[in-house]
Structure formats: C-alpha cells, structure tokens
Design a protein around this motif. Sequence first.
Motif, PDB file in Angstrom:
ATOM      1  N   ALA A   1       0.827  -1.211   0.000  1.00 11.53           N
ATOM      2  CA  ALA A   1       0.000   0.000   0.000  1.00 11.53           C
ATOM      3  C   ALA A   1       0.860   1.259   0.000  1.00 11.53           C
ATOM      4  N   GLY A   2       1.950   1.245   0.756  1.00 13.92           N
ATOM      5  CA  GLY A   2       2.829   2.415   0.807  1.00 13.92           C
ATOM      6  C   GLY A   2       3.501   2.687  -0.527  1.00 13.92           C
TER       7      GLY A   2
ATOM      8  N   LYS B   1      -3.305   7.705   6.923  1.00  9.33           N
ATOM      9  CA  LYS B   1      -4.708   7.375   6.622  1.00  9.33           C
ATOM     10  C   LYS B   1      -4.866   6.925   5.179  1.00  9.33           C
ATOM     11  N   ARG B   2      -4.144   7.575   4.266  1.00  5.72           N
ATOM     12  CA  ARG B   2      -4.256   7.223   2.850  1.00  5.72           C
ATOM     13  C   ARG B   2      -3.673   5.841   2.577  1.00  5.72           C
ATOM     14  N   ILE B   3      -2.548   5.542   3.208  1.00  5.76           N
ATOM     15  CA  ILE B   3      -1.946   4.217   3.034  1.00  5.76           C
ATOM     16  C   ILE B   3      -2.865   3.140   3.619  1.00  5.76           C
ATOM     17  N   GLU B   4      -3.447   3.436   4.771  1.00  5.71           N
ATOM     18  CA  GLU B   4      -4.387   2.487   5.384  1.00  5.71           C
ATOM     19  C   GLU B   4      -5.600   2.265   4.480  1.00  5.71           C
ATOM     20  N   ALA B   5      -6.067   3.336   3.856  1.00  4.13           N
ATOM     21  CA  ALA B   5      -7.228   3.231   2.965  1.00  4.13           C
ATOM     22  C   ALA B   5      -6.896   2.372   1.744  1.00  4.13           C
TER      23      ALA B   5
ATOM     24  N   HIS C   1      -6.828  -1.235   2.860  1.00  4.51           N
ATOM     25  CA  HIS C   1      -8.185  -1.715   3.098  1.00  4.51           C
ATOM     26  C   HIS C   1      -8.889  -2.019   1.770  1.00  4.51           C
ATOM     27  N   LEU C   2      -8.721  -1.109   0.794  1.00  7.07           N
ATOM     28  CA  LEU C   2      -9.346  -1.306  -0.509  1.00  7.07           C
ATOM     29  C   LEU C   2      -8.779  -2.548  -1.193  1.00  7.07           C
ATOM     30  N   LYS C   3      -7.477  -2.708  -1.097  1.00  8.16           N
ATOM     31  CA  LYS C   3      -6.815  -3.866  -1.694  1.00  8.16           C
ATOM     32  C   LYS C   3      -7.339  -5.159  -1.080  1.00  8.16           C
TER      33      LYS C   3
ATOM     34  N   THR D   1       4.273  -8.686  -2.100  1.00  7.69           N
ATOM     35  CA  THR D   1       5.609  -9.045  -2.570  1.00  7.69           C
ATOM     36  C   THR D   1       6.243  -7.939  -3.405  1.00  7.69           C
ATOM     37  N   ALA D   2       6.030  -6.695  -3.008  1.00  7.19           N
ATOM     38  CA  ALA D   2       6.571  -5.582  -3.793  1.00  7.19           C
ATOM     39  C   ALA D   2       8.073  -5.480  -3.590  1.00  7.19           C
TER      40      ALA D   2
END
Length: 413
Positions: free
Chosen positions: A316-317, A394-398, A401-403, A412-413
């Motif tokens: 996410a990050g 908050k944006r990374i958490e969102a 969550h969406l993912k 595995t990035a």
Amino acid sequence: MRVYLVGGAVRDQLLGHPYHEKDYVVVGATPEQLIAQGYMPVGKDFPVFLHPETKDEYALARTERKSGHGYHGFEFYTAPSVTLEDDLIRRDLTINAIAMDDDGNIYDPYNGQTDLKQKILRHVSDAFAEDPLRVLRVARFAARYAAYGFSVAEETVALMRQLAESGELQALTAERVWKETARALMENHANVYFEVLRSCGALKILFPEIDALYGVPQRPEYHPEIDCGIHTMMSLQQACKAGYSLDVRFAVLVHDLGKALTPVDELPRHIMHEERGIAPVTEVCDRLRVPTNTKQLALAVCKEHLKCHQAFTLKAGTVWRLLQRLDVLRRPERVEAFVQACECDARGRLGLEERAYPQAQYLLDVMQKVRSIKASDLPSDVKGPDIGEMLIQKRIEAIAHLKHELGYHSHTA
C-alpha cells in the motif's frame, strides 16, 4: 477573376471523408483587387487573404522555385497570368491537386481522381523532392487514409528516400516536425505514420530513438510479437483505437525507448529499461520542443509503467508513493492518462489485444479513495506537521483496506 475550391476539401468531399477547412485559389487577380473587395491579407511568404465574412483562406495562384534548403527555401511568383494548372502542379500529391469551381465542376489535370479510386498516394511532379516537409505530410496522409486502404506509390517512396538521404530533413525546424507528428498521432492509425517514415529511411533521421527499437528482441512468453519496434506500434494502435489524448499517445510511443539501450548480453531480458529510457525520452522531447505537460507524462510512463502492471502486488505504501509522484492530489487527470498509457502497453502484444487490464480500474479506485481523505476528517487535536503525517498514514491504510476488499493480499513488492 476565377475562384476554385482546392486541396483537402475537394479530396475529402470526393472520398466521403469529413472535412472542416476550406481553401481556395484565385486565378487572374492581383492583391490590390482582393483588398479592394474587403479581403484581408495574412500571408508572409506569398499572397494569402481571408474572406471578409467566412474567414476562409484565398490564395493567389502561384508558382514556386527551389532557392535554398529546407521548408522555407522557395521563391514564389504570383501574377494574373498564372494558370490553375500552374498552381496545382506545385502541390504534393495528385489527390491534393484537384480543384472545383462554384458550379461543382472538377478540374483534375494530374489524375488525382484516378489515384483516389485506386487508393494511391502519388506525387504530382518531381518537384516533390524539393520540399522535405512532404515526407512527413505523405506519412501523415498514409495514417489518415489507412482505413480506406491507401498506400504510398513506390515511385513516391523512392523520392521520399532520396530526400531522406540528401540531408534535407535536417533542415526542418523542430516546430514543423512536432506539428506534423502531433497531427499524425491523432489519426486513427498513427502507427502507419512511423511505419511509412521507416520505409523511406526518414525514421532513423527524425526519430532515431524509435528506429533503434526495431530488431531488438523481447522475451516471447511476455511479448509474442518479440520485436520492440512492433510492440511499440501495436501499443500505439491500442491508444488510437481507444481514442486517447495526444499526451497519452505520445507517452505510449516513447515508453520503451530504454529497451534499445539494453546490453546485448542481457537480451532478450530488459532489466532497468525504465531507468535507461529517461535519457532518450528527454532527448526526443527536448529536440522536438514537445509541450511540457506532454513531456512530463511521457517521462512518468517511461519510468513507472512496470509499477502499474504490478499494482496488485505492490504494498500500500508503494502504491501511495507512486500516486504521489504522479501528483495525484493536484492532477488526477495525469493519473488517468498514466493508467491509460500503461493499459495500451499491456494490450499492445500479439494475441493479447483484448486482454483485461484490471490494474487500471484498481488504481483509479485507489486515486478516488486517497483524494477523498481530507485534513478536515482528522481529529481536532492533530496539529502542525502531524497533520501531513497522519494524512499519509490514513491514505496508506485506505489503500490497504481497498486492496483487501478486492481480494489482492500479496505484499511481494
């Protein structure tokens, strides 16, 4: 004084192709006569006038003679004695050397109608080889009329090759090359423009970075078409088919320039081709004076397109930082254009043209999600620098969550 509709309007009217601009040639008149009738002079190199009401262009019939190098190296002669045939013979292609009078009568001294029926782009006279811009114009017409089945006459390709070998193409200004190329990119078969330029040797002179892609292999399990040049043209055709913007089409055109720089011992793999592509993309943009926004998207697509393809496996990050680099908060339209270009890259492969590309919608959904999170949503006790840090969190958490919601759990990035 006799007035004739000429050029593109007559050609497209006979072909049944839509047209907007109308150009006229005036035979048997002087500049003073036109000015006396209210026409407004606008031509710098030769007498061109705007109609007082319609604002259509009216040019005095003229002849021309080569007097120097390049597009501007001509001397023009206008007089009431210059005939319609004299004016039409200086034009580039037979299909552009047809005139029509007010009564609808056709004047076709160089058999343009025959070439229209036979779907051939053929030069009017050997004077074609005096103007290097005509190489680009013919390639652009080939792209425009490819859907009708048009091709360039062999003898015309030979003259185009002669121009390419003469060094005359180097005399073209960056502005002229970009203007013709930008127009060609917006045709429905823009790939034909570059293929025609390659067929006459002009691509390696005007776009050496694109020409260098041909013959460079890729891994067949990912690219069944194998050749990097063919993949680029297939990707560009995807952008045309989807009706995407000029910026997207240009970005697709140059997205893989780095593959031409892959060391031979690494082929057919192209490790680090995104980073290698930055220099040639920058070179093309600077040489042609490509508009800033167009250049910025091209560089972003070149550098980041693999991350778009890998979107479901990125943390996410990592997705957030990608969107940040694309200026997601201020320029959501750039993210949309970026995703479109990456989609064209993914589908510009033999047998995979209709393949689904869910990464596109995923990144657009992520974009909407992160843009919806505002500072006003944070607790009131969050102050100063903490606001920015918490917004990022908050944006990374969102995104995470969406993912998870969508079922993409790999990190595995």
